[in-house]
Design an enzyme around this catalytic site. Structure first.
Site, PDB file in Angstrom:
ATOM      1  CG  ASP A   1      -0.355  -0.517   2.299  1.00 19.44           C
ATOM      2  OD1 ASP A   1       0.897  -0.486   2.468  1.00 19.44           O
ATOM      3  OD2 ASP A   1      -0.878  -0.920   3.380  1.00 19.44           O
TER       4      ASP A   1
ATOM      5  CG  ASP B   1      -9.166  -2.231  12.100  1.00 20.15           C
ATOM      6  OD1 ASP B   1      -7.981  -2.777  11.363  1.00 20.15           O
ATOM      7  OD2 ASP B   1      -9.818  -1.429  11.288  1.00 20.15           O
TER       8      ASP B   1
ATOM      9  CG  HIS C   1      -5.809  -2.949   8.870  1.00 26.38           C
ATOM     10  ND1 HIS C   1      -6.360  -1.791   9.943  1.00 26.38           N
ATOM     11  CD2 HIS C   1      -5.008  -2.453   8.381  1.00 26.38           C
ATOM     12  CE1 HIS C   1      -5.127  -1.606  10.737  1.00 26.38           C
ATOM     13  NE2 HIS C   1      -4.610  -1.530   9.169  1.00 26.38           N
TER      14      HIS C   1
ATOM     15  CD  GLU D   1      -8.703   0.640   7.530  1.00 26.16           C
ATOM     16  OE1 GLU D   1      -9.324  -0.345   8.943  1.00 26.16           O
ATOM     17  OE2 GLU D   1      -8.037   1.569   7.372  1.00 26.16           O
TER      18      GLU D   1
END
Length: 248
Positions: free
Chosen positions: A67, A136, A138, A143
């Protein structure tokens, strides 16, 4: 899924470097999918030491990163291109022309994502994809969502992710709110996926991701379906899953 339990962050980093080094030795022209953040820094340090000792050669290696922040160029100290250069690329004999990340300077999201997918098509699936995991669940910047995003896409970063990344910036307001990220399908196409995790703050998400249901609300849970997934984590990160049988 194979789980390797380690004593601490340093032990985790060393064992992760062992696995990556084995892939590079067996296939000198391998494609490595790389990650950024605090988790892989120790692994990269171990790889650099091995290169300096003459045990590793990066000259034929191709890298594809997960990313990049949208809006940051490679000279920005908070960009992932800059991170990779500072933490790995400038310390080994890798060809810069073989190192790929999404183009954070491209404002047209569709164009940026399409261009990176074309690069990934040309390089072919990664021989090994390195991952961390967010609180979370990811992976990359995939996400929690209603579906698993397949290909490279532009993501509106979750508040939890922005808060976690704020420590790398002078203020929270400077943290980009969007990023380009490799999709789940691309990650899953890697021949081997290696996740490294350290710290008690990740224990709950490790339990949810790998001992709970597979759901796009916990993106990492999809890795339960990968045929060659290795989790290297320290005692603290594995503290909520009990004394399971693990490798060494």
């Amino acid at each position: 899924m194979r789980i390797i339990r380690t004593r601490d962050y340093e032990d985790m980093s060393r064992k992760a470097a062992n696995l990556i080094s084995a892939v590079m030795t067996m296939k000198p022209d391998c494609v490595l999918g790389l990650a950024t953040g605090s988790s892989p820094v120790g692994t990269y340090r171990n790889l650099i030491r091995r290169y300096e000792n003459g045990d590793l050669d990066f000259s034929q290696v191709t890298t594809v990163n997960l990313d990049e922040y949208k809006g940051l160029d490679g000279e920005n100290p908070q960009s992932y291109r800059y991170f990779m250069r500072e933490n790995l690329f400038s310390h080994v004999n890798i060809d810069p022309a073989r190192t790929f990340l999404p183009d954070g300077t491209e404002e047209d999201s569709e164009k940026a994502c399409g261009a990176y997918d074309e690069i990934l098509r040309r390089t072919g699936p990664a021989d090994l994809q390195l991952l961390g995991i967010g609180h979370d669940g990811h992976i990359g910047f995939n996400e929690p969502a209603d579906t698993f995003a397949k290909m490279t896409h532009c993501v509106d970063l979750a508040e939890m992710t922005i808060e976690a990344n704020a420590r790398f910036f002078s203020s929270r307001e400077e943290v980009p709110t969007q990023a380009y990220t490799m999709g789940i399908q691309t990650i899953m196409s890697a021949a081997k996926v290696l996740m490294i995790v350290s710290g008690a703050d990740k224990a709950e998400i490790i339990r949810k991701a790998f001992f709970g249901p597979v759901t796009p609300q916990v993106p990492a849970s999809i890795l339960q379906f990968h045929p060659d997934f290795v989790l290297i984590a320290d005692e603290a990160a594995l503290s909520e899953i009990g004394k399971i049988s693990v490798g060494v």
